[in-house]
Scaffold this active site. Structure first.
Site, mmCIF file in Angstrom:
data_model
loop_
_atom_site.group_PDB
_atom_site.id
_atom_site.type_symbol
_atom_site.label_atom_id
_atom_site.label_comp_id
_atom_site.label_asym_id
_atom_site.label_seq_id
_atom_site.Cartn_x
_atom_site.Cartn_y
_atom_site.Cartn_z
ATOM 1 N N SER A 24 31.748 41.778 46.208
ATOM 2 C CA SER A 24 31.040 40.571 45.759
ATOM 3 C C SER A 24 29.534 40.716 45.972
ATOM 4 O O SER A 24 28.730 40.373 45.097
ATOM 5 C CB SER A 24 31.528 39.354 46.548
ATOM 6 O OG SER A 24 32.845 39.057 46.193
ATOM 7 N N ARG A 28 26.239 41.094 43.063
ATOM 8 C CA ARG A 28 25.061 40.212 43.151
ATOM 9 C C ARG A 28 23.802 41.020 43.390
ATOM 10 O O ARG A 28 22.736 40.730 42.831
ATOM 11 C CB ARG A 28 25.277 39.186 44.275
ATOM 12 C CG ARG A 28 26.323 38.136 43.890
ATOM 13 C CD ARG A 28 26.927 37.506 45.114
ATOM 14 N NE ARG A 28 27.810 36.389 44.827
ATOM 15 C CZ ARG A 28 29.083 36.501 44.416
ATOM 16 N NH1 ARG A 28 29.613 37.692 44.205
ATOM 17 N NH2 ARG A 28 29.807 35.417 44.218
ATOM 18 N N GLY A 92 36.265 40.350 36.250
ATOM 19 C CA GLY A 92 35.934 38.951 35.992
ATOM 20 C C GLY A 92 34.567 38.599 36.554
ATOM 21 O O GLY A 92 33.812 37.820 35.963
ATOM 22 N N ASP A 313 41.474 36.287 48.177
ATOM 23 C CA ASP A 313 41.767 37.676 47.794
ATOM 24 C C ASP A 313 42.689 38.376 48.796
ATOM 25 O O ASP A 313 43.215 39.452 48.507
ATOM 26 C CB ASP A 313 40.465 38.483 47.673
ATOM 27 C CG ASP A 313 39.620 38.014 46.490
ATOM 28 O OD1 ASP A 313 40.186 37.433 45.544
ATOM 29 O OD2 ASP A 313 38.396 38.231 46.519
ATOM 30 N N ARG A 344 49.073 36.290 40.347
ATOM 31 C CA ARG A 344 49.284 36.897 41.663
ATOM 32 C C ARG A 344 50.348 36.178 42.490
ATOM 33 O O ARG A 344 50.806 36.714 43.501
ATOM 34 C CB ARG A 344 47.943 36.912 42.397
ATOM 35 C CG ARG A 344 47.674 38.201 43.086
ATOM 36 C CD ARG A 344 46.285 38.267 43.652
ATOM 37 N NE ARG A 344 45.473 39.230 42.956
ATOM 38 C CZ ARG A 344 44.146 39.300 43.064
ATOM 39 N NH1 ARG A 344 43.505 38.430 43.828
ATOM 40 N NH2 ARG A 344 43.477 40.214 42.418
ATOM 41 N N ARG A 387 44.972 44.350 44.108
ATOM 42 C CA ARG A 387 45.363 43.758 45.401
ATOM 43 C C ARG A 387 46.875 43.833 45.625
ATOM 44 O O ARG A 387 47.343 43.804 46.756
ATOM 45 C CB ARG A 387 44.839 42.325 45.516
ATOM 46 C CG ARG A 387 43.316 42.251 45.249
ATOM 47 C CD ARG A 387 42.592 41.257 46.074
ATOM 48 N NE ARG A 387 41.229 41.063 45.597
ATOM 49 C CZ ARG A 387 40.156 41.705 46.054
ATOM 50 N NH1 ARG A 387 40.265 42.595 47.022
ATOM 51 N NH2 ARG A 387 38.944 41.455 45.565
HETATM 52 C C1 S3P Z 1 34.452 36.559 43.688
HETATM 53 C C2 S3P Z 1 34.992 35.318 43.786
HETATM 54 C C3 S3P Z 1 36.437 35.065 43.749
HETATM 55 C C4 S3P Z 1 37.227 36.321 44.079
HETATM 56 C C5 S3P Z 1 36.747 37.530 43.339
HETATM 57 C C6 S3P Z 1 35.270 37.784 43.623
HETATM 58 C C7 S3P Z 1 32.976 36.679 43.671
HETATM 59 O O1 S3P Z 1 36.803 34.625 42.458
HETATM 60 O O2 S3P Z 1 38.598 36.108 43.834
HETATM 61 O O3 S3P Z 1 37.491 38.674 43.747
HETATM 62 O O4 S3P Z 1 32.460 37.799 43.837
HETATM 63 O O5 S3P Z 1 32.310 35.646 43.499
HETATM 64 P P1 S3P Z 1 36.604 33.079 42.019
HETATM 65 O O6 S3P Z 1 35.167 32.776 42.065
HETATM 66 O O7 S3P Z 1 37.135 32.998 40.612
HETATM 67 O O8 S3P Z 1 37.418 32.294 42.993
#
Ligand code: S3P
Length: 426
Positions: A24, A28, A92, A313, A344, A387
């Site tokens: 994460s 960023r 995503g 997660d 999941r 996962r």
């Molecule tokens: C993430 C937020 C989570 C997480 C994903 C990474 C992020 O998803 O499940 O693996 O980096 O902001 P959501 O924001 O959809 O909950």
């Protein structure tokens, strides 16, 4: 399809290991560095396929991202229109964060693999449209088309209906380029890496509880942005270690941001002796070494709903460990699991049952009754969800068995070098 064979773990080992950089924070770091004016040096980012999708996207947008001896250098200087469709792969986070960063700024199209094409994007496109961004999707699903606007985005006040850090991040980074201050109210506290890094990069941002107010800001680069180890990856190793009597494991330099460490709290409540030592800060993020000794008697707990966004997660990993603990693990208020890389709830329950565990799917969660004798199958499938692959490795450790993970390529999305690190530990 790439199969991965894991031999039975050896209990009683002592190991000190590191895990890849936090996924994460890495997304960023690259994206915000691209939005800043000047050079940021990112040290120790995650090199998995998801983060590389973000890096490739930024390069397609004209950003100078270069691999250095230690990490990457990113020179922020704005975006240009990409010549081809940007492929976000399985990530995503890449697609949702880019949607916010690119809204109104460029003409671009974002697409992904079959799993990403099934993940909802309306959670970002709806509020971005309220800000005046023009976007098109396939009824709220990828591919996404983004159109350059003539004017900067409108500031808004918006209550984010889903507990999602990806959505909050997309909106915050869209809002730093808006005409005035915006306010976003979250329904739950989600991972706050974005707020921490934006503040470190000079954004004008006020966070009070779940309310985030952000003013138009120009980001400053960070000379040395050091990414801590990924706590989600550390949790897989801690769960396996907890199941192996006499094993002593130290995972060094792990990010222990309180919005990410609820799984460590659950492990402790289950009786696993997890300790945090050598606490320090790296670019506004808390870091520590995590220690555990395996073999303690474990008992299952009901996971409080308020903790769910902060361990979302890690749920497959905790469910895997729950199979060998006394009592019942119950996770509710976790319907978000149904729209992850796989459904999941279903894929976790299917995996647990393949090992002979007593597990049940609920609409919004999972129940695991621990204590059934586990019998490892010869092989399992991940359904393309990394996962689930890591949870299978924990179940193999918990049943002292070998396992073949059939469609294991997805495990490289977040945890490159998994097998080497796993073998060092067990
Ligand atoms: C993430 C937020 C989570 C997480 C994903 C990474 C992020 O998803 O499940 O693996 O980096 O902001 P959501 O924001 O959809 O909950």
């Amino acid at each position: 399809m790439r199969s991965l064979y894991l031999r039975p773990p050896v209990a009683g080992r002592r190991a000190r290991i590191r895990v890849p950089g936090d996924k994460s924070i890495s997304h960023r770091a690259f994206l915000f560095a691209a939005l800043a004016s000047g050079r940021t040096h990112i040290i120790g980012p995650n090199h998995g396929l998801d983060v590389l999708a973000t890096v490739r996207a930024l390069r397609a947008l004209g950003v100078n991202v270069r691999r250095m001896q230690l990490g990457f250098s990113v020179i922020g200087s704005g975006f240009c229109d990409p010549r081809r469709v940007i492929d976000c792969g399985n990530s995503g986070t890449t697609m949702r964060l880019l949607a916010g960063a690119l809204a109104g700024r460029v003409d671009a199209q974002l697409d992904g693999d079959a799993s990403l094409r099934r993940r909802p994007m309306s959670r970002v496109t709806t509020p971005l449209a309220l800000m005046g961004a023009r976007m098109e999707s396939r009824a709220g699903y990828p591919p996404l088309r983004i159109f350059r606007g003539r004017d900067p985005l409108r500031p808004i006040r918006y209550k984010i209906p889903v507990a999602s850090a990806q959505v909050a991040t997309a909106l915050l980074i869209a809002a730093i380029g808006a005409r005035g201050p915006s306010t976003f109210v979250q329904t739950a506290t989600t991972r706050d890496h974005t707020q921490r890094l934006l503040l470190a990069m000079g954004a004008k941002l006020r966070c009070s509880g779940r309310t985030l107010r952000i003013w138009p800001s120009q980001l400053r680069p960070v000379t040395k942005l050091r990414v801590p180890g990924d706590v989600s990856a550390a949790v897989y190793l801690l769960c396996a270690a907890a199941a192996l009597p006499g094993t002593q494991l130290v995972v060094r330099d792990v990010g222990v941001n309180p919005t990410r460490t609820a799984a460590l709290e659950v492990l402790r409540r289950m009786g696993a002796p997890v300790r945090l030592v050598r606490r320090r800060m790296w670019t506004n993020e808390p870091v520590a070494d995590l220690q555990i000794t395996g073999g303690a008697a474990l008992r299952n707990v009901a996971v409080p709903g308020r903790l769910v966004p902060n361990l979302i997660d890690e749920i497959p990993a905790l469910c895997a460990l729950a199979t060998i603990a006394r009592g019942t693990l119950c996770v509710r208020q976790a319907a978000e699991l149904r729209v992850k890389e796989s459904d999941r709830i279903e894929t976790t329950v299917r995996l647990l049952r393949a090992f002979g565990a007593d597990a049940r799917a609920l609409d919004d969660g999972i129940v695991v009754h621990g204590g059934n004798k586990l019998r490892a199958p010869r092989s399992v499938r991940t359904s393309g969800d990394h996962r689930i692959g890591f949870a299978a490795a924990i179940l193999a450790a918990a049943s002292h068995s070998c396992i073949t993970i059939r469609d294991s390529e997805c495990m490289a999305t977040s945890f490159p070098g998994f097998v080497r690190i796993w073998r060092e530990a067990f």
